[in-house]
Design a protein around this motif. Structure first.
Motif, PDB file in Angstrom:
ATOM      1  N   UNK A   1     -29.111   3.527  13.665  1.00 39.57           N
ATOM      2  CA  UNK A   1     -28.638   2.349  14.751  1.00 39.57           C
ATOM      3  C   UNK A   1     -27.592   1.657  14.139  1.00 39.57           C
ATOM      4  N   UNK A   2     -26.249   0.978  15.348  1.00 38.78           N
ATOM      5  CA  UNK A   2     -25.112   1.131  15.102  1.00 38.78           C
ATOM      6  C   UNK A   2     -25.261  -0.301  15.074  1.00 38.78           C
ATOM      7  N   UNK A   3     -24.570  -1.544  14.442  1.00 38.44           N
ATOM      8  CA  UNK A   3     -24.665  -3.250  14.807  1.00 38.44           C
ATOM      9  C   UNK A   3     -23.470  -3.722  15.825  1.00 38.44           C
ATOM     10  N   UNK A   4     -23.256  -3.120  16.844  1.00 35.84           N
ATOM     11  CA  UNK A   4     -21.721  -4.267  17.693  1.00 35.84           C
ATOM     12  C   UNK A   4     -21.035  -4.767  17.112  1.00 35.84           C
ATOM     13  N   UNK A   5     -19.478  -4.288  16.961  1.00 33.81           N
ATOM     14  CA  UNK A   5     -18.617  -5.569  16.115  1.00 33.81           C
ATOM     15  C   UNK A   5     -18.526  -6.521  16.471  1.00 33.81           C
ATOM     16  N   UNK A   6     -18.428  -7.935  15.926  1.00 33.19           N
ATOM     17  CA  UNK A   6     -17.760  -8.895  16.433  1.00 33.19           C
ATOM     18  C   UNK A   6     -17.624  -9.539  16.050  1.00 33.19           C
ATOM     19  N   UNK A   7     -16.316 -10.530  15.990  1.00 35.25           N
ATOM     20  CA  UNK A   7     -15.752 -11.398  15.558  1.00 35.25           C
ATOM     21  C   UNK A   7     -16.264 -12.131  13.843  1.00 35.25           C
ATOM     22  N   UNK A   8     -15.726 -12.082  12.884  1.00 34.33           N
ATOM     23  CA  UNK A   8     -15.953 -12.792  11.796  1.00 34.33           C
ATOM     24  C   UNK A   8     -16.488 -14.092  12.025  1.00 34.33           C
TER      25      UNK A   8
ATOM     26  N   UNK B   1     -36.592  -1.722  13.475  1.00 36.66           N
ATOM     27  CA  UNK B   1     -36.400  -0.713  13.991  1.00 36.66           C
ATOM     28  C   UNK B   1     -37.027   0.562  12.465  1.00 36.66           C
ATOM     29  N   UNK B   2     -36.708  -0.012  12.100  1.00 38.77           N
ATOM     30  CA  UNK B   2     -36.912   1.409  10.916  1.00 38.77           C
ATOM     31  C   UNK B   2     -38.432   2.019  10.652  1.00 38.77           C
ATOM     32  N   UNK B   3     -39.972   0.415  10.054  1.00 38.63           N
ATOM     33  CA  UNK B   3     -40.832   0.755  10.719  1.00 38.63           C
ATOM     34  C   UNK B   3     -41.279   1.612  11.827  1.00 38.63           C
ATOM     35  N   UNK B   4     -40.238   1.430  13.073  1.00 44.78           N
ATOM     36  CA  UNK B   4     -40.716   2.193  14.608  1.00 44.78           C
ATOM     37  C   UNK B   4     -40.643   3.872  13.932  1.00 44.78           C
ATOM     38  N   UNK B   5     -39.259   3.976  13.277  1.00 40.37           N
ATOM     39  CA  UNK B   5     -39.271   5.378  12.585  1.00 40.37           C
ATOM     40  C   UNK B   5     -40.583   6.362  11.303  1.00 40.37           C
ATOM     41  N   UNK B   6     -40.526   4.952  10.741  1.00 42.05           N
ATOM     42  CA  UNK B   6     -40.944   5.495   9.316  1.00 42.05           C
ATOM     43  C   UNK B   6     -42.936   5.289  10.130  1.00 42.05           C
ATOM     44  N   UNK B   7     -42.816   4.902  11.237  1.00 39.54           N
ATOM     45  CA  UNK B   7     -44.616   5.708  12.180  1.00 39.54           C
ATOM     46  C   UNK B   7     -44.398   6.676  12.524  1.00 39.54           C
TER      47      UNK B   7
ATOM     48  N   UNK C   1     -37.093  19.651  12.071  1.00 40.49           N
ATOM     49  CA  UNK C   1     -37.405  18.263  12.613  1.00 40.49           C
ATOM     50  C   UNK C   1     -37.596  17.082  12.133  1.00 40.49           C
ATOM     51  N   UNK C   2     -38.393  17.184  10.997  1.00 37.94           N
ATOM     52  CA  UNK C   2     -37.869  15.621   9.757  1.00 37.94           C
ATOM     53  C   UNK C   2     -37.198  14.747   9.536  1.00 37.94           C
ATOM     54  N   UNK C   3     -35.551  16.054  10.091  1.00 32.44           N
ATOM     55  CA  UNK C   3     -34.589  15.522   9.406  1.00 32.44           C
ATOM     56  C   UNK C   3     -33.963  14.644  10.119  1.00 32.44           C
ATOM     57  N   UNK C   4     -33.861  14.451  11.158  1.00 30.86           N
ATOM     58  CA  UNK C   4     -33.480  13.760  12.642  1.00 30.86           C
ATOM     59  C   UNK C   4     -34.120  12.354  12.073  1.00 30.86           C
ATOM     60  N   UNK C   5     -35.425  11.678  11.911  1.00 25.58           N
ATOM     61  CA  UNK C   5     -35.589  10.760  11.697  1.00 25.58           C
ATOM     62  C   UNK C   5     -34.742  10.053  10.777  1.00 25.58           C
ATOM     63  N   UNK C   6     -35.056  10.864   9.567  1.00 26.03           N
ATOM     64  CA  UNK C   6     -34.351  10.113   9.006  1.00 26.03           C
ATOM     65  C   UNK C   6     -33.167   9.877   8.508  1.00 26.03           C
TER      66      UNK C   6
ATOM     67  N   UNK D   1     -31.465   8.963  11.221  1.00 34.54           N
ATOM     68  CA  UNK D   1     -31.583   7.858  11.380  1.00 34.54           C
ATOM     69  C   UNK D   1     -31.453   6.706  10.404  1.00 34.54           C
ATOM     70  N   UNK D   2     -32.926   6.764   9.549  1.00 36.19           N
ATOM     71  CA  UNK D   2     -33.418   5.841   9.275  1.00 36.19           C
ATOM     72  C   UNK D   2     -32.224   5.479   7.766  1.00 36.19           C
ATOM     73  N   UNK D   3     -31.373   6.603   8.039  1.00 38.46           N
ATOM     74  CA  UNK D   3     -30.427   6.207   6.962  1.00 38.46           C
ATOM     75  C   UNK D   3     -29.406   5.084   7.463  1.00 38.46           C
ATOM     76  N   UNK D   4     -28.988   5.785   8.378  1.00 38.37           N
ATOM     77  CA  UNK D   4     -27.898   3.977   8.801  1.00 38.37           C
ATOM     78  C   UNK D   4     -28.609   3.347   9.611  1.00 38.37           C
TER      79      UNK D   4
END
Length: 280
Positions: free
Chosen positions: A1-8, A166-172, A224-229, A231-234
């Motif tokens: 998951x990526x957070x959009x860039x914003x001004x500091x 989001x992490x909880x959704x992935x881990x589920x 098949x389990x690496x894709x979830x991992x 995204x969790x890493x991100x």
């Protein structure tokens, strides 16, 4: 998951240095010191002398001009000039104010209680103001040097909560080893923004090392389990970068408490000092 860039956050924004203001400040400081040297040749520097009263009057005018930045920030009228101009006036005028206060006192520590407070607060406000300038110039460069996420300080708790959900959704839907790792190591990390002193020494806070356990687990999972991992890493990496912002942007909040309240007290004491000079 990526957070959009914003001004500091505005508190961490860059103050571009304008050479003409710096040169003007240096010229003004040199002129004031030259005048003080002339003062020493013709009379003893005293606060109550015409020379001392002139220094004090100029200091008061500069303090009023530097303090007007707060009023300028609360108005949006274009006729009052550019905000950056007011910032330069605040910084350089505030520094010249401290020099004039020293000249007013003859570069000696005052003997009376009120004058001691005036001198101490004047030097503190000027020094803390310059420290704030340094932090505002240093912080954006440090954050941009190693982090990919930019975020407003005020939004960090909200974004941390989004990452945790989001992490909880992935881990589920993740394999058992991923769920075990999450409960053991990742859930506490993702629970809330965390202040960590390590970010002052290393802006990445050892992010690569913190992700090593995830990388090791990725090599032991079926495809098949690496894709979830992944995204969790991100998500975890983004959370660690949020913690870096949370830690490094906080000094600006500390600075506000160290600079603004003493400035208000200084303005009040200067007003009391002026009344005492005029009426007594």
């Amino acid at each position: 998951m990526r957070i959009s860039k914003a001004t500091l956050a505005a508190g961490a924004g860059r103050w571009a240095q304008r050479p003409e203001w710096l040169l003007g400040f240096l010229a003004a400081a040199a002129l004031l010191l030259l005048v003080y040297a002339l003062n020493l040749t013709v009379a003893e520097p005293r606060a109550a002398s015409p020379w001392g009263l002139t220094y004090g009057t100029l200091a008061t005018l500069l303090l009023a001009g530097a303090g007007s930045l707060a009023a300028r920030r609360r108005t949006f009228r274009s006729g009052l000039g550019r905000t950056q101009t007011w910032v330069q006036l605040h910084v350089y005028g505030g520094t010249l104010f401290a020099l004039l206060v020293l000249m007013h006192a003859g570069f000696e520590w005052p003997r009376s209680g009120l004058n001691r407070w005036l001198m101490g607060l004047s030097l503190w406000v000027a020094a803390s103001g310059l420290a704030g300038v340094a932090v505002r110039k240093w912080l954006p460069r440090v954050l941009a040097s190693a982090l990919t996420t930019e975020v407003l300080y005020e939004r960090i708790p909200e974004l941390a909560a989004v990452l945790r959900r989001r992490a909880e959704e992935l881990v589920a839907a993740a394999p058992g080893p991923v769920r075990d790792l999450y409960r053991r190591s990742l859930a506490p990390l993702l629970a809330a923004p965390r202040f960590r002193w390590i970010y002052f020494a290393d802006v990445t806070g050892g992010i690569a090392n913190r992700l090593r356990e995830l990388d090791y687990l990725a090599g032991r999972l079926p495809a098949e389990g690496r894709g979830v991992l992944d995204e969790l890493r991100s998500v975890v990496r983004t959370k660690l970068e949020l913690d870096a912002h949370y830690t490094l942007q906080r000094p600006l909040r500390w600075w506000l408490y160290a600079h603004v309240p003493p400035s208000l007290v200084l303005l009040l004491l200067v007003a009391v000092h002026l009344l005492a000079v005029w009426y007594f």
